[in-house]
Motif scaffolding. Structure first.
Motif, PDB file in Angstrom:
ATOM      1  N   ASP A   1       0.619  -0.986   0.009  1.00 57.54           N
ATOM      2  CA  ASP A   1      -0.054  -0.176   0.502  1.00 57.54           C
ATOM      3  C   ASP A   1       1.239   1.344   0.172  1.00 57.54           C
ATOM      4  O   ASP A   1       0.295   2.758   0.301  1.00 57.54           O
ATOM      5  N   THR A   2       2.043   0.581  -0.250  1.00 59.84           N
ATOM      6  CA  THR A   2       3.269   2.378  -0.596  1.00 59.84           C
ATOM      7  C   THR A   2       2.498   3.133  -1.587  1.00 59.84           C
ATOM      8  O   THR A   2       2.935   4.888  -1.148  1.00 59.84           O
ATOM      9  N   PHE A   3       1.905   2.746  -2.790  1.00 60.02           N
ATOM     10  CA  PHE A   3       1.306   3.648  -3.628  1.00 60.02           C
ATOM     11  C   PHE A   3       0.612   3.167  -3.796  1.00 60.02           C
ATOM     12  O   PHE A   3      -0.161   3.393  -4.871  1.00 60.02           O
ATOM     13  N   THR A   4      -0.311   4.402  -2.880  1.00 60.43           N
ATOM     14  CA  THR A   4      -1.511   4.905  -3.316  1.00 60.43           C
ATOM     15  C   THR A   4      -2.318   5.486  -4.772  1.00 60.43           C
ATOM     16  O   THR A   4      -1.364   6.266  -5.020  1.00 60.43           O
ATOM     17  N   PRO A   5      -3.242   5.733  -4.781  1.00 56.39           N
ATOM     18  CA  PRO A   5      -3.927   6.025  -6.427  1.00 56.39           C
ATOM     19  C   PRO A   5      -3.576   7.775  -6.408  1.00 56.39           C
ATOM     20  O   PRO A   5      -3.437   8.019  -7.475  1.00 56.39           O
TER      21      PRO A   5
ATOM     22  N   ARG B   1      -0.637   8.732  -4.645  1.00 54.05           N
ATOM     23  CA  ARG B   1       0.718   8.789  -5.008  1.00 54.05           C
ATOM     24  C   ARG B   1       0.360   9.509  -6.453  1.00 54.05           C
ATOM     25  O   ARG B   1       1.993   9.179  -6.713  1.00 54.05           O
ATOM     26  N   LEU B   2       0.467   7.385  -6.669  1.00 53.78           N
ATOM     27  CA  LEU B   2       0.930   7.383  -8.855  1.00 53.78           C
ATOM     28  C   LEU B   2       0.124   8.321  -9.000  1.00 53.78           C
ATOM     29  O   LEU B   2       1.077   8.779 -10.123  1.00 53.78           O
ATOM     30  N   ARG B   3      -0.996   9.006  -9.109  1.00 53.24           N
ATOM     31  CA  ARG B   3      -1.166  10.322  -9.988  1.00 53.24           C
ATOM     32  C   ARG B   3      -0.143  11.264  -9.974  1.00 53.24           C
ATOM     33  O   ARG B   3       0.281  11.617 -10.875  1.00 53.24           O
ATOM     34  N   ALA B   4       0.530  11.381  -8.054  1.00 49.97           N
ATOM     35  CA  ALA B   4       1.396  12.539  -8.056  1.00 49.97           C
ATOM     36  C   ALA B   4       2.722  12.667  -9.020  1.00 49.97           C
ATOM     37  O   ALA B   4       3.131  13.017  -9.798  1.00 49.97           O
TER      38      ALA B   4
ATOM     39  N   ILE C   1       6.203  13.870  -2.318  1.00 49.93           N
ATOM     40  CA  ILE C   1       4.829  12.514  -2.489  1.00 49.93           C
ATOM     41  C   ILE C   1       4.720  11.054  -1.462  1.00 49.93           C
ATOM     42  O   ILE C   1       3.464  11.469  -1.258  1.00 49.93           O
ATOM     43  N   LEU C   2       6.082  11.875  -1.318  1.00 50.32           N
ATOM     44  CA  LEU C   2       5.376   9.454  -0.069  1.00 50.32           C
ATOM     45  C   LEU C   2       5.413  10.362   1.143  1.00 50.32           C
ATOM     46  O   LEU C   2       5.511   9.405   2.213  1.00 50.32           O
ATOM     47  N   GLU C   3       5.336  11.862   1.498  1.00 49.54           N
ATOM     48  CA  GLU C   3       5.850  12.348   3.012  1.00 49.54           C
ATOM     49  C   GLU C   3       6.483  11.291   3.669  1.00 49.54           C
ATOM     50  O   GLU C   3       5.992  11.491   4.247  1.00 49.54           O
TER      51      GLU C   3
END
Length: 107
Positions: free
Chosen positions: A55-59, A61-64, A87-89
């Motif tokens: 769950d690292t690359f949430t939708p 984050r993927l859009r960003a 982006i990943l905070e």
């Protein structure tokens, strides 16, 4: 252990280092949060970020990342540390460690 499993563990470890113990959920307490791993799966520089389990690359984050033309592992490891961290905070140093681990484990 497959490359994909090692990569997912590395990403989760990097992101979990700064997590507050009070913020942990049952999902975070699993050895490998996220999706089930299929033996033999590997990552290459062309592997899309959306294909990484967990769950690292949430939708969001993927859009960003996509908005910055970062859509593959290869793009991510060569991206600006400040941008990846934002982006990943996460702190840019954690982003650097994540990029180094990805780079070392890429086939």
């Amino acid at each position: 252990m497959t490359f994909r499993t090692s990569l997912a563990i590395a990403i989760v470890t990097v992101l979990a280092v700064g997590a507050s113990p009070d913020a942990l959920t049952a999902q975070d307490n699993k050895a490998i949060p996220g999706d089930t791993f299929i033996p033999g799966d590997t990552f290459t520089p062309d592997t899309a970020l959306r294909e990484i389990p967990g769950d690292t690359f949430t939708p969001t984050r993927l859009r960003a990342f996509a908005g910055q033309d970062i859509v593959t592992i290869g793009d991510l490891v060569s991206a600006d540390l400040e941008l990846v961290g934002r982006i990943l905070e996460i702190d840019p140093q954690r982003a650097r460690r994540m990029q180094q681990e990805l780079r070392e484990n890429m086939r």
